[in-house]
Design a protein around this motif. Structure first.
Motif, PDB file in Angstrom:
ATOM      1  N   ASN A 258      -3.191 -10.627  15.970  1.00 50.22           N
ATOM      2  CA  ASN A 258      -2.749 -10.602  14.576  1.00 50.22           C
ATOM      3  C   ASN A 258      -1.421 -11.309  14.362  1.00 50.22           C
ATOM      4  O   ASN A 258      -0.845 -11.245  13.274  1.00 50.22           O
TER       5      ASN A 258
ATOM      6  N   THR B  17      -1.697  -8.833   4.875  1.00 47.22           N
ATOM      7  CA  THR B  17      -1.987  -8.071   6.096  1.00 47.22           C
ATOM      8  C   THR B  17      -2.793  -6.829   5.717  1.00 47.22           C
ATOM      9  O   THR B  17      -2.271  -5.941   5.049  1.00 47.22           O
ATOM     10  N   PRO B  18      -4.054  -6.755   6.133  1.00 46.12           N
ATOM     11  CA  PRO B  18      -4.903  -5.618   5.756  1.00 46.12           C
ATOM     12  C   PRO B  18      -4.306  -4.290   6.193  1.00 46.12           C
ATOM     13  O   PRO B  18      -3.596  -4.208   7.204  1.00 46.12           O
ATOM     14  N   GLU B  19      -4.602  -3.255   5.440  1.00 46.29           N
ATOM     15  CA  GLU B  19      -4.034  -1.940   5.704  1.00 46.29           C
ATOM     16  C   GLU B  19      -4.396  -1.429   7.099  1.00 46.29           C
ATOM     17  O   GLU B  19      -3.613  -0.754   7.754  1.00 46.29           O
TER      18      GLU B  19
ATOM     19  N   MET C 201      -4.711  -3.125   9.831  1.00 40.45           N
ATOM     20  CA  MET C 201      -4.212  -3.930  10.935  1.00 40.45           C
ATOM     21  C   MET C 201      -3.212  -3.168  11.799  1.00 40.45           C
ATOM     22  O   MET C 201      -3.245  -3.243  13.021  1.00 40.45           O
TER      23      MET C 201
ATOM     24  N   CYS D 160       4.620  -5.644   5.435  1.00 45.45           N
ATOM     25  CA  CYS D 160       3.508  -6.092   6.277  1.00 45.45           C
ATOM     26  C   CYS D 160       3.023  -4.975   7.202  1.00 45.45           C
ATOM     27  O   CYS D 160       1.820  -4.866   7.477  1.00 45.45           O
TER      28      CYS D 160
ATOM     29  N   GLU E 284      -2.648   0.240  11.555  1.00 41.77           N
ATOM     30  CA  GLU E 284      -2.893   1.664  11.332  1.00 41.77           C
ATOM     31  C   GLU E 284      -2.469   2.509  12.530  1.00 41.77           C
ATOM     32  O   GLU E 284      -1.785   3.533  12.383  1.00 41.77           O
TER      33      GLU E 284
ATOM     34  N   GLY F  54       0.940  -2.730   5.012  1.00 38.92           N
ATOM     35  CA  GLY F  54      -0.268  -3.368   4.502  1.00 38.92           C
ATOM     36  C   GLY F  54      -0.075  -3.873   3.088  1.00 38.92           C
ATOM     37  O   GLY F  54       0.443  -3.157   2.226  1.00 38.92           O
ATOM     38  N   ASN F  55      -0.446  -5.128   2.865  1.00 43.60           N
ATOM     39  CA  ASN F  55      -0.375  -5.728   1.525  1.00 43.60           C
ATOM     40  C   ASN F  55      -1.574  -6.643   1.341  1.00 43.60           C
ATOM     41  O   ASN F  55      -2.560  -6.526   2.078  1.00 43.60           O
TER      42      ASN F  55
ATOM     43  N   ARG G 157       0.821  -1.204   0.000  1.00 47.75           N
ATOM     44  CA  ARG G 157       0.000   0.000   0.000  1.00 47.75           C
ATOM     45  C   ARG G 157       0.864   1.267   0.000  1.00 47.75           C
ATOM     46  O   ARG G 157       1.703   1.468   0.874  1.00 47.75           O
TER      47      ARG G 157
END
Length: 789
Positions: free
Chosen positions: A293, A234-236, A238, A227, A240, A230-231, A4
């Motif tokens: 996570n 791993t959601p953006e 997670m 990671c 933040e 975010g990629n 991201r």
């Protein structure tokens, strides 16, 4: 795809990592450095589709002759420079990336809605800013490249890992693609397809070493950075809050970097100045913290580790959270072994596995409210992407019935020293002793048991000779991306429904353990995009019985038998999949390549009652006129206007051609693949012209451009289609005979048929509602939609 914000950051803040290179010069340097070796570039083909499709017309169903010509020119440019290309295509969607896949498909649906709104309001094709690749482009590109003599592979998991692995292990000149993940992998240089000038062979090389220098990191830190940013794994959201904490304490904020750019700089600064002091797995857990996570985080980091590589951030790789990608390196011919981890509780190395529950066989039910927590690294229903061999007594060589057009060697020919089962030779890292020592939970990973049949299916899949067959056999899960379909037009059903009975018969053929009337038979999870489908759950679709003269042959007969009579059985089975056994004689009288198209037209007109005589005339006329037109003539053909219904029909036919690829490969290749390649039987713009002419009432002579030599063939083809349809009580009429209330006949009855009228489906539901009901169905429901009966 990718990390991201990294693409924008590189362009705006770190442009110095982008260097203009000339591939001619790189190839010469490579030959000088490695005498006797051929400079090779591995191509992420999925990233290149938009670059390759340069035809002006894209909305009508695809300009396939023009596209084929563009591919040929692309290959010629590299051949002239002495550069070999190896192409990889995505062959599946990993379970952990399904959510991202769904998100993109729903976004595409919104784009398609805007396209149809534009067409209906302007009666013209939208500009390139709304460009949407023609249906089936990725599938047919595989076959186009193979027919042009290229080495083409289809992945057993997402292709980026395989591309990176192949590039590293074969000392490739570079990776040609458009995905920032190639900056993260520690592999060969990353070359941009978007910046490639084909005439000069100049492009941009993105240097990961220079990126690291700018960020104060090492190459081995990049997976951790990816990671945390975010990629696809791993959601953006997670991390933040962690990223903003880094940003708030970052002292070197740059005004020109933008918000995302400064976040990348801040997180990199934290890694280099704080985490480096406490490097290691346990300290990461304390510093971040990872909390629930943890498993997903480890999965993300290890997803970038190629065979033989380690991460300084992972002291130990817990076997329960290592990625799917480490189950097998998708590298044909590679001698590198699957990365192993040492479990302190056992005194042996064990193959890493993401899914401790994968010993279960076929998921017979879809949980309507799946648990979304990330306490485990994989969906409970996910399975390892590469089935391991469990039969130690299978013979190393089998008489494979292969696609006669294939020029690639079978796995048993790849390595004469390989004593494993045929398809294991393609992936030598999967050793026989590994399969024997494997823990019980990862022995069963497929819809069918490990067998010669599964190995043949895997071979054809890997060498891009089939479509969906291996996915059905190995995981019972398939997907189909977006199609240009107007969600506001109820007159034409979605291609997902029209071709579903064919797929169901293929399921019956492939999953042959299913018995007649078995209520607990297998189901296949279909992730097919169609208007109204939220994609929250897959459609659960059961096999459909079919009738083949002499009985349905086994896959051993269809795929392995070399008896002369086997070819006739293959053809009988193909026609039975389309429920056209009674039309065998008529179809045999049609010459190639029109025979396959004729088969498809019969099926379409039987299934869809709102197809008219004018539509049939347009389909046949374009196929005949195509035979006499050059690529240049097709390119310069002009249309009076664009019709939204014709757009849908063009996409519908192309999806039918991809269905033919599935059926032909499932039945052992009774037909030559080139017979139903679109550049031989379909041109979107030419079809659109014929559709508009036919709609205006033009005569057959005009449709055939006054070429009287085609007139007899036209009437013969029309007669074959109409006769076959009449056997199913389907009378094809012109629109002038329709009254204003016509909505199609009531649905044809009989096993496996479903309502194909334009307005109503099962129990009075619309086509769109019928699809939604199927999506929400449970395998334990007593009442299934008609398509599942």
């Amino acid at each position: 795809m990718g990390v991201r914000g990294l693409q924008g950051f590189v362009g705006s803040t770190c442009p110095h990592i982008c260097t203009t290179v000339n591939l001619h010069e790189l190839a010469e340097s490579h030959r000088a450095k490695y005498p006797g070796s051929t400079p090779t570039i591995v191509v992420d083909a999925m990233c290149c589709l938009r670059y390759w499709y340069t035809a002006e017309s894209w909305v009508c169903g695809g300009q396939w002759r023009e596209y084929y010509s563009a591919l040929r020119d692309f290959l010629a440019a590299f051949t002239s420079a002495g550069i070999k290309l190896i192409f990889f295509f995505d062959g599946t969607v990993e379970p952990g990336k399904r959510d991202e896949w769904v998100k993109r498909r729903l976004k595409n649906n919104r784009e398609i809605s805007r396209i149809f709104h534009y067409i209906k309001s302007k009666r013209e094709q939208p500009g390139r800013n709304m460009f949407f690749i023609p249906s089936g482009l990725a599938i047919f590109t595989r076959f186009a490249l193979k027919s042009l003599g290229q080495e083409t592979f289809c992945s057993l998991q997402e292709a980026d890992y395989e591309v990176a692995s192949y590039g590293l292990q074969h000392n490739c000149l570079g990776i040609l693609g458009e995905d920032t993940d190639y900056l993260i992998y520690d592999t060969c240089p990353y070359l941009s397809i978007g910046d490639l000038c084909l005439e000069s062979l100049q492009t941009i090389l993105l240097c990961r070493e220079k990126l690291c220098e700018s960020l104060g990191l090492r190459v081995s830190d990049l997976p951790l950075l990816a990671c945390l940013l975010g990629n696809d794994i791993t959601p953006e959201g997670m991390f933040e809050s962690f990223r903003y904490k880094c940003l708030s304490s970052y002292a070197s904020v740059k005004e020109n970097a933008g918000k995302k750019g400064n976040i990348i700089l801040a997180v990199s600064d934290y890694i280099s100045k704080v985490l480096h002091l406490y490097q290691g797995e346990k300290k990461i857990e304390e510093m971040l913290p990872l909390g629930p996570n943890k498993a997903l985080f480890y999965k993300g980091v290890t997803s970038y580790l190629l065979p033989g590589q380690k991460s300084p951030w992972l002291v130990q790789k817990p076997k329960s959270i290592i990625t799917d990608k480490q189950m097998a390196s998708l590298n044909p011919g590679s001698k590198q072994e699957v990365p192993m981890c040492i479990d302190p509780e056992f005194k042996q190395e064990v193959p890493v596995c993401t899914n401790p529950e994968s010993m279960q066989e076929v998921p017979m039910c879809m949980d309507p409210e799946p648990n979304q927590e990330a306490s485990v690294c994989m969906d409970r229903e996910s399975k390892p992407e590469v089935p391991m061999c469990t039969d130690p007594e299978s013979k190393p060589e089998v008489p494979l019935y292969t696609n006669p057009e294939s020029k690639q060697k079978s796995p048993s020919e790849i390595d004469p020293k390989c004593n494993l089962e045929a398809l294991t030779c393609t992936y030598p890292e999967v050793k026989q002793e590994d399969a024997m020592d494997m823990e019980p939970e990862i022995k069963q990973a497929t819809m069918v048991s490990e067998s010669e049949i599964l190995k043949v299916a895997r071979m054809h899949h890997v060498h891009s000779e089939s479509y969906l067959v291996y996915n059905i056999l190995s995981s019972g899960e398939i997907e189909c991306s977006n199609t240009l379909e107007d969600e506001l037009d109820q007159a034409l059903p979605s291609q997902a429904f029209i071709y579903r009975p064919v797929r169901q018969r293929v399921y019956s053929l492939l999953l042959e353990d299913w018995k007649d009337g078995a209520s607990t038979g297998p189901v296949v999870k279909e992730w097919f995009v169609y208007p109204g489908n939220s994609l929250k759950h897959p459609d659960l679709v059961r096999p459909l019985q079919m009738t083949v003269q002499g009985g349905t042959p086994s896959l051993e007969v269809l795929w392995l038998s070399q008896e002369p009579a086997a070819q006739a059985r293959r053809l009988d089975t193909l026609l039975a999949c389309f429920n056209l056994s009674s039309s065998r004689e008529e179809l045999q009288s049609v010459e190639s390549p029109l025979r396959a198209l004729c088969c498809l037209l019969i099926y379409l007109f039987v299934q869809v009652d709102t197809l008219s005589l004018e539509d049939l005339h347009a389909f046949i006329a374009q196929a005949l006129c195509l035979q006499g037109k050059s690529t240049s003539q097709l390119m310069h053909l002009q249309l009076d206007y664009i019709n939204s219904r014709a757009v849908q029909l063009g996409s519908l036919l192309v999806r039918g051609l991809t269905t033919l690829v599935l059926v032909n490969s499932a039945c052992g290749f009774p037909w030559t693949t080139s017979d139903f390649m679109p550049w031989n039987v379909f041109d979107g713009k030419l079809f659109h012209q014929k559709y508009l002419q036919s709609e205006k009432g033009y005569g057959v002579e005009t449709l055939l451009e006054q070429n009287r030599s085609w007139l007899t063939t036209f009437h013969n083809l029309k007669a074959v289609v109409c006769k076959a349809c009449s056997k199913e009580n389907r009378r094809i009429v012109g629109r002038i005979h329709w009254n204003s209330h016509y909505t199609g006949r009531q649905g044809r009855q009989g096993h496996g048929s479903y309502r194909s009228g334009s307005t109503h489906g099962h129990s009075g539901q619309s086509w769109r509602d019928q699809g939604q009901t199927i999506s929400g169905a449970s395998c334990h429901d007593n009442h299934w939609p008609t398509t599942l009966s």
